[in-house]
Each structure stands twice: as C-alpha cells, then as structure tokens.
Design a protein around this motif. Sequence first.
Motif, mmCIF file in Angstrom:
data_model
loop_
_atom_site.group_PDB
_atom_site.id
_atom_site.type_symbol
_atom_site.label_atom_id
_atom_site.label_comp_id
_atom_site.label_asym_id
_atom_site.label_seq_id
_atom_site.Cartn_x
_atom_site.Cartn_y
_atom_site.Cartn_z
ATOM 1 N N GLU A 57 0.847 -1.197 0.000
ATOM 2 C CA GLU A 57 0.000 0.000 0.000
ATOM 3 C C GLU A 57 0.877 1.240 0.000
ATOM 4 O O GLU A 57 1.785 1.370 0.822
ATOM 5 C CB GLU A 57 -0.922 0.045 1.225
ATOM 6 C CG GLU A 57 -1.797 1.298 1.229
ATOM 7 C CD GLU A 57 -2.554 1.510 2.526
ATOM 8 O OE1 GLU A 57 -3.644 2.097 2.465
ATOM 9 O OE2 GLU A 57 -2.064 1.099 3.589
ATOM 10 N N PHE A 58 0.593 2.171 -0.905
ATOM 11 C CA PHE A 58 1.311 3.439 -0.961
ATOM 12 C C PHE A 58 0.431 4.547 -0.400
ATOM 13 O O PHE A 58 -0.742 4.668 -0.771
ATOM 14 C CB PHE A 58 1.697 3.778 -2.407
ATOM 15 C CG PHE A 58 2.630 2.796 -3.039
ATOM 16 C CD1 PHE A 58 3.960 2.725 -2.650
ATOM 17 C CD2 PHE A 58 2.180 1.915 -4.013
ATOM 18 C CE1 PHE A 58 4.822 1.803 -3.230
ATOM 19 C CE2 PHE A 58 3.035 0.995 -4.592
ATOM 20 C CZ PHE A 58 4.364 0.940 -4.205
ATOM 21 N N ARG A 59 1.025 5.373 0.475
ATOM 22 C CA ARG A 59 0.273 6.503 1.020
ATOM 23 C C ARG A 59 0.915 7.845 0.694
ATOM 24 O O ARG A 59 0.286 8.880 0.845
ATOM 25 C CB ARG A 59 0.111 6.354 2.537
ATOM 26 C CG ARG A 59 -0.829 5.226 2.906
ATOM 27 C CD ARG A 59 -1.305 5.341 4.333
ATOM 28 N NE ARG A 59 -2.220 4.273 4.679
ATOM 29 C CZ ARG A 59 -2.768 4.121 5.881
ATOM 30 N NH1 ARG A 59 -2.482 4.985 6.850
ATOM 31 N NH2 ARG A 59 -3.592 3.117 6.122
ATOM 32 N N ASN A 60 2.171 7.815 0.252
ATOM 33 C CA ASN A 60 2.800 9.076 -0.116
ATOM 34 C C ASN A 60 2.177 9.583 -1.416
ATOM 35 O O ASN A 60 2.167 8.874 -2.422
ATOM 36 C CB ASN A 60 4.307 8.878 -0.293
ATOM 37 C CG ASN A 60 5.032 10.193 -0.512
ATOM 38 O OD1 ASN A 60 4.937 10.782 -1.574
ATOM 39 N ND2 ASN A 60 5.754 10.639 0.495
ATOM 40 N N PRO A 61 1.645 10.825 -1.431
ATOM 41 C CA PRO A 61 0.974 11.341 -2.637
ATOM 42 C C PRO A 61 1.862 11.365 -3.874
ATOM 43 O O PRO A 61 1.362 11.344 -5.006
ATOM 44 C CB PRO A 61 0.560 12.763 -2.227
ATOM 45 C CG PRO A 61 0.463 12.715 -0.729
ATOM 46 C CD PRO A 61 1.567 11.776 -0.307
ATOM 47 N N GLY A 62 3.187 11.388 -3.675
ATOM 48 C CA GLY A 62 4.096 11.455 -4.806
ATOM 49 C C GLY A 62 3.987 10.279 -5.758
ATOM 50 O O GLY A 62 4.232 10.416 -6.964
ATOM 51 N N TRP A 63 3.612 9.112 -5.242
ATOM 52 C CA TRP A 63 3.455 7.943 -6.099
ATOM 53 C C TRP A 63 2.337 8.149 -7.120
ATOM 54 O O TRP A 63 2.369 7.570 -8.211
ATOM 55 C CB TRP A 63 3.140 6.701 -5.267
ATOM 56 C CG TRP A 63 4.218 6.262 -4.328
ATOM 57 C CD1 TRP A 63 4.186 6.338 -2.970
ATOM 58 C CD2 TRP A 63 5.471 5.660 -4.668
ATOM 59 N NE1 TRP A 63 5.360 5.824 -2.438
ATOM 60 C CE2 TRP A 63 6.157 5.397 -3.460
ATOM 61 C CE3 TRP A 63 6.087 5.324 -5.885
ATOM 62 C CZ2 TRP A 63 7.419 4.821 -3.418
ATOM 63 C CZ3 TRP A 63 7.345 4.739 -5.855
ATOM 64 C CH2 TRP A 63 8.003 4.492 -4.636
ATOM 65 N N PHE A 64 1.347 8.958 -6.774
ATOM 66 C CA PHE A 64 0.172 9.117 -7.623
ATOM 67 C C PHE A 64 0.193 10.404 -8.454
ATOM 68 O O PHE A 64 -0.433 10.470 -9.510
ATOM 69 C CB PHE A 64 -1.090 9.086 -6.758
ATOM 70 C CG PHE A 64 -1.153 7.892 -5.849
ATOM 71 C CD1 PHE A 64 -1.394 6.624 -6.364
ATOM 72 C CD2 PHE A 64 -0.949 8.018 -4.482
ATOM 73 C CE1 PHE A 64 -1.434 5.513 -5.540
ATOM 74 C CE2 PHE A 64 -0.986 6.909 -3.636
ATOM 75 C CZ PHE A 64 -1.222 5.653 -4.176
ATOM 76 N N SER A 65 0.915 11.406 -7.982
ATOM 77 C CA SER A 65 0.948 12.688 -8.703
ATOM 78 C C SER A 65 1.953 12.689 -9.845
ATOM 79 O O SER A 65 1.854 13.507 -10.752
ATOM 80 C CB SER A 65 1.274 13.836 -7.733
ATOM 81 O OG SER A 65 2.550 13.641 -7.129
ATOM 82 N N ASP A 66 2.911 11.784 -9.806
ATOM 83 C CA ASP A 66 3.937 11.684 -10.841
ATOM 84 C C ASP A 66 3.655 10.442 -11.685
ATOM 85 O O ASP A 66 3.849 9.312 -11.234
ATOM 86 C CB ASP A 66 5.319 11.589 -10.183
ATOM 87 C CG ASP A 66 6.463 11.586 -11.187
ATOM 88 O OD1 ASP A 66 6.280 11.070 -12.311
ATOM 89 O OD2 ASP A 66 7.543 12.087 -10.843
ATOM 90 N N ALA A 67 3.196 10.643 -12.916
ATOM 91 C CA ALA A 67 2.803 9.523 -13.770
ATOM 92 C C ALA A 67 3.967 8.568 -14.031
ATOM 93 O O ALA A 67 3.777 7.343 -14.083
ATOM 94 C CB ALA A 67 2.248 10.043 -15.097
ATOM 95 N N GLN A 68 5.160 9.109 -14.175
ATOM 96 C CA GLN A 68 6.316 8.256 -14.433
ATOM 97 C C GLN A 68 6.631 7.390 -13.214
ATOM 98 O O GLN A 68 6.907 6.190 -13.346
ATOM 99 C CB GLN A 68 7.540 9.095 -14.795
ATOM 100 C CG GLN A 68 8.771 8.265 -15.135
ATOM 101 C CD GLN A 68 9.946 9.115 -15.609
ATOM 102 O OE1 GLN A 68 9.807 10.322 -15.799
ATOM 103 N NE2 GLN A 68 11.094 8.484 -15.792
ATOM 104 N N ALA A 69 6.567 7.987 -12.022
ATOM 105 C CA ALA A 69 6.826 7.232 -10.796
ATOM 106 C C ALA A 69 5.759 6.170 -10.589
ATOM 107 O O ALA A 69 6.063 5.039 -10.191
ATOM 108 C CB ALA A 69 6.860 8.186 -9.598
#
Length: 318
Positions: A174-186
């Motif tokens: 489970e990912f909770r850091n928003p960065g995983w979802f805001s960066d399409a490449q990541a």
Amino acid sequence: MEFGKVDPAMLDTIDFTLPADPTETLAILQATNHARPEIFVGCAKWGRKDWIGKIYPPGTKESDFLEHYARHFNCIEMNATFYGMPTVRQTNSWREKVGPDFKFCPKFTEEITHIKRLKDVQELTDRFLEGIAGFQNNLGPIFLMPHPNMGPETQDVLAAFLETLPRNLDVFVEFRNPGWFSDAQAFGSVFDMLAQNHRGTVISDASGRRDCVHMRLTTPEAFIRFVGNGLHPTDYTRIDEWVLRIKQWTGYGIRKIYFFMHQHDELHSPELIKYFIAELNRHCGTQVREPAFIPQQSTLFDLPPASAPARRRPSRRS
C-alpha cells in the motif's frame, strides 16, 4: 482509523465514482481466465467489546472474541502485528481458534516499515516471518505499508526489500505518499516493478484520499481496504460501486479478492459488511457467508439509520 477522514459535512460533495481500470489491470485479469474467484471479507480487528450483543453473544469473554469473529468472517487484516512483533506461540494460539479456511493477513511490523524504513531489516524480517509461521495454512497475504514519507525516491529501497522476501510469499503493498500518484512516471515505474516481481497492490478507498483508489492491479488478485463513515448514505452507494466492479473483474477471471472493512469508529463495520456481502451474492452469484446478528437485535442493527435516504441499487449491467 483516521486515514482519509474528512468533515462529515463534506461527504456529499466528494466524487466517490471508482476510476476506470487501467489497461494494465485489464490485461492481467484477462490473461488469467480464472473460473470463479476466492473471496475473503473481514475487518481489521476482532477485539470489539461493543460487538457483544450484536454479533458476539451476551457475556462473551475477550479471550473468546476471535473464535466468535471467525464464525462470521473468513479473514482478518492483522494490524496487531504492526504494533508488536508476533511470535510463533502467539500466532499458533490464534490459529487454533479459527477454522481451516480462515485467513490471517498480517501487516509488517512498524519496526521494519516505519522505524527502519525497510533498510537494514534482515534480522527483524526474519523474526517477523518466523513469528507468523504459526499461522501455518491459515496464513493469507502479508500487508506491507511503507512509511507515508517514503515517496518515489525510495523505490530502489522498496525493490531491494521485496527481493529479500521468499518468492512464494503473497505480499501486497500500500502506498500513502501522494508522490506515487501525482507523478505519472513514478506511478508507472513502481507498479511495473511490482508486477514483474509478482507482488500485489493495495487499493485503499478512503473519503479524503481519492488518489489511493488507483485500481491498478499487478497480480490477478485484489486487496481492497474500504473506509466507511459510520453508515452515512454514501457508504452504501460506494459499496454498490464496488459490487459492480467486482462483478466485472469476476467476468474477466480474477483469482482472489480480499475486501477489508474499516470505519473511523469500527462499531458499524459488521453492518456494512453484511450489506456488501448480500449485494455481492445477489449480483455476482457468489455464496459468501453473511455475518449473523444476535436475533433479538437483528432488526435494529441490520438496517441503516432511519434518517438515511433511499440508496441507489447496482444496475444489472455487467
């Protein structure tokens, strides 16, 4: 549970529509072509005194809570193992209280994920795996939640940790850091990495974190964490959405589904699970066991609050 909690006054303003399935999810499911999925439904804890007189018989002792819980649900999301390192003696004693088909889904301890943040944790991981070995055949998937501060820059750390785990271990992340979802490449990179390593993904459906409802499966199995809002009318329409999506996934050939009910106050989790299972059985042709409420209170607890408006029912479309 505080994750994704919002002011109740905001609930009617949130778009709870489930996103469309990514093409990668569809490709994985359609390549599986499984005849009928195994479905596991449960809560995050069994130690609820306020379930006495509801689903636990009056006078039930705390030491007997798990035994009674397992008569209603076929799995449990084991958050208890997050707060304390499990031991074989402990997990074996829990296993002895449930039936052969029940699944424990333990969460990696916070020492591994939050304190050490997946670095230099081999000894701790070995102890954790040794501890949960007491579940034996009742062991379900293991739930890994990296620290919320661990964003895309820590993908290599996550990948290195996953490489140390036995290949036959069923793990969902489970990912909770928003960065995983805001960066399409990541987003694409980390989910592709999980797919290549046959590790699953957790979909968390919470009111205040709609980014976590990513719908990206990396294995032909789904691990869903649903966070309700005390039987608010939107809880039911959101469940209706999930029933329709699961019906679609079943048609595609999904292999397993784990659905865990959370509430910010877990008092009403059994009621919403009962509704979910009833709708699932009605629309998907499944035969998942519904929780049984104490007879003299079944009418009171089986219905939504009297003030709740009529709920939308799922359509018959596939």
